[in-house]
Design a protein around this motif. Structure first.
Motif, PDB file in Angstrom:
ATOM      1  N   GLY A 114       0.776  -1.241   0.000  1.00 42.87           N
ATOM      2  CA  GLY A 114       0.000   0.000   0.000  1.00 42.87           C
ATOM      3  C   GLY A 114       0.803   1.284   0.000  1.00 42.87           C
TER       4      GLY A 114
ATOM      5  N   ILE B 221      -9.887   3.560  -1.379  1.00 38.07           N
ATOM      6  CA  ILE B 221      -9.070   2.907  -2.399  1.00 38.07           C
ATOM      7  C   ILE B 221      -8.297   3.979  -3.166  1.00 38.07           C
TER       8      ILE B 221
ATOM      9  N   ASP C 197      -5.815  -0.721  -1.889  1.00 39.95           N
ATOM     10  CA  ASP C 197      -6.543  -1.650  -2.747  1.00 39.95           C
ATOM     11  C   ASP C 197      -7.841  -2.119  -2.126  1.00 39.95           C
TER      12      ASP C 197
ATOM     13  N   GLU D 228      -6.878  -6.253  -4.199  1.00 36.18           N
ATOM     14  CA  GLU D 228      -5.683  -6.000  -5.021  1.00 36.18           C
ATOM     15  C   GLU D 228      -5.912  -5.065  -6.206  1.00 36.18           C
ATOM     16  N   ARG D 229      -7.119  -4.554  -6.389  1.00 35.53           N
ATOM     17  CA  ARG D 229      -7.371  -3.597  -7.477  1.00 35.53           C
ATOM     18  C   ARG D 229      -7.344  -2.161  -6.941  1.00 35.53           C
ATOM     19  N   TYR D 230      -7.304  -1.226  -7.852  1.00 33.83           N
ATOM     20  CA  TYR D 230      -7.447   0.224  -7.592  1.00 33.83           C
ATOM     21  C   TYR D 230      -6.176   0.906  -7.103  1.00 33.83           C
ATOM     22  N   ARG D 231      -5.085   0.162  -6.889  1.00 33.92           N
ATOM     23  CA  ARG D 231      -3.890   0.800  -6.344  1.00 33.92           C
ATOM     24  C   ARG D 231      -3.364   1.892  -7.267  1.00 33.92           C
ATOM     25  N   ASN D 232      -3.650   1.770  -8.553  1.00 34.16           N
ATOM     26  CA  ASN D 232      -3.098   2.722  -9.519  1.00 34.16           C
ATOM     27  C   ASN D 232      -3.937   3.976  -9.709  1.00 34.16           C
TER      28      ASN D 232
END
Ligand code: IMP
Length: 187
Positions: free
Chosen positions: A50, A160, A165, A168-172
């Protein structure tokens, strides 16, 4: 239109902190940390996954020499509430005795992860530990834990983006947003 720019698509309920607000605050934090460390060379301890976005921007907002390393702890998996279980998945690459540590966290929620991490790091005899967290949730029942510098205090909602995340999605996402699980559309 890209899903990143569509606030209501794919689970993004609302944008809480814009990209510009993040960058402005991180620049300020960088200057504060330059002053805090002075001529000490901090070893950044980034908490994966994170803290990656925050740490890479923060270190570039600083002008003093810094070194970096990473640790990984277990996360919530695919849930949005704390299990209270913290596990070290990846340890630091080097000894830290006598070093000035700068622990970089993405978010302090229950505070359990950070508390565990700090106890573990203290046992290795660093010269000092400074803690910076990008976000801290307003949570009355959170454990009392050391946080020296904070980017933003936020409401107690699941967020998010910018490293954070959900499954595991949205980190970008370049911003921090509130998650609305009911609107997630599987691709
Ligand atoms: P804590 O132990 O409850 O303080 O939570 C620590 C970790 O849980 C953080 O470093 C995050 O990785 C994750 N986490 C806590 N709250 C959120 C959230 O709102 N969104 C995404 N991850 C979160």
């Amino acid at each position: 239109m890209s899903w990143q720019r569509e606030p209501r698509a794919n689970g993004v309920a609302k944008i809480l902190i814009t990209e510009q607000e993040l960058q402005r605050r991180i620049y300020e934090l960088g200057k504060e940390l330059d002053g805090h460390f002075g001529d000490r060379v901090p070893l950044f301890v980034g908490v994966l996954n994170g803290a990656v976005a925050f740490m890479t921007d923060l270190m570039r907002a600083m002008t003093i020499p810094v070194e970096i390393d990473f640790m990984a702890t277990s996360s919530y998996g695919n849930s949005t509430t704390s299990s209270g279980v913290v596990r070290i998945i990846k340890d630091l690459n080097q000894p830290i005795d006598g070093r000035h540590l700068m622990v970089v966290e993405d978010i302090v929620d229950s505070g359990l992860t950070l508390r565990y991490l700090l106890e573990m790091l203290e046992a290795r005899n660093p010269a000092s530990i400074t803690v910076v967290a990008l976000l801290r949730k307003n949570k009355p029942d959170a454990v009392d834990v050391q946080v020296d510098f904070i980017g933003f205090d936020i409401p107690d909602e699941f967020v998010i983006g910018y490293g954070l995340d959900f499954a595991e999605r949205y980190r970008n996402l370049p911003y921090v947003a509130v998650l609305d699980p009911s609107t997630i559309v599987d691709e």
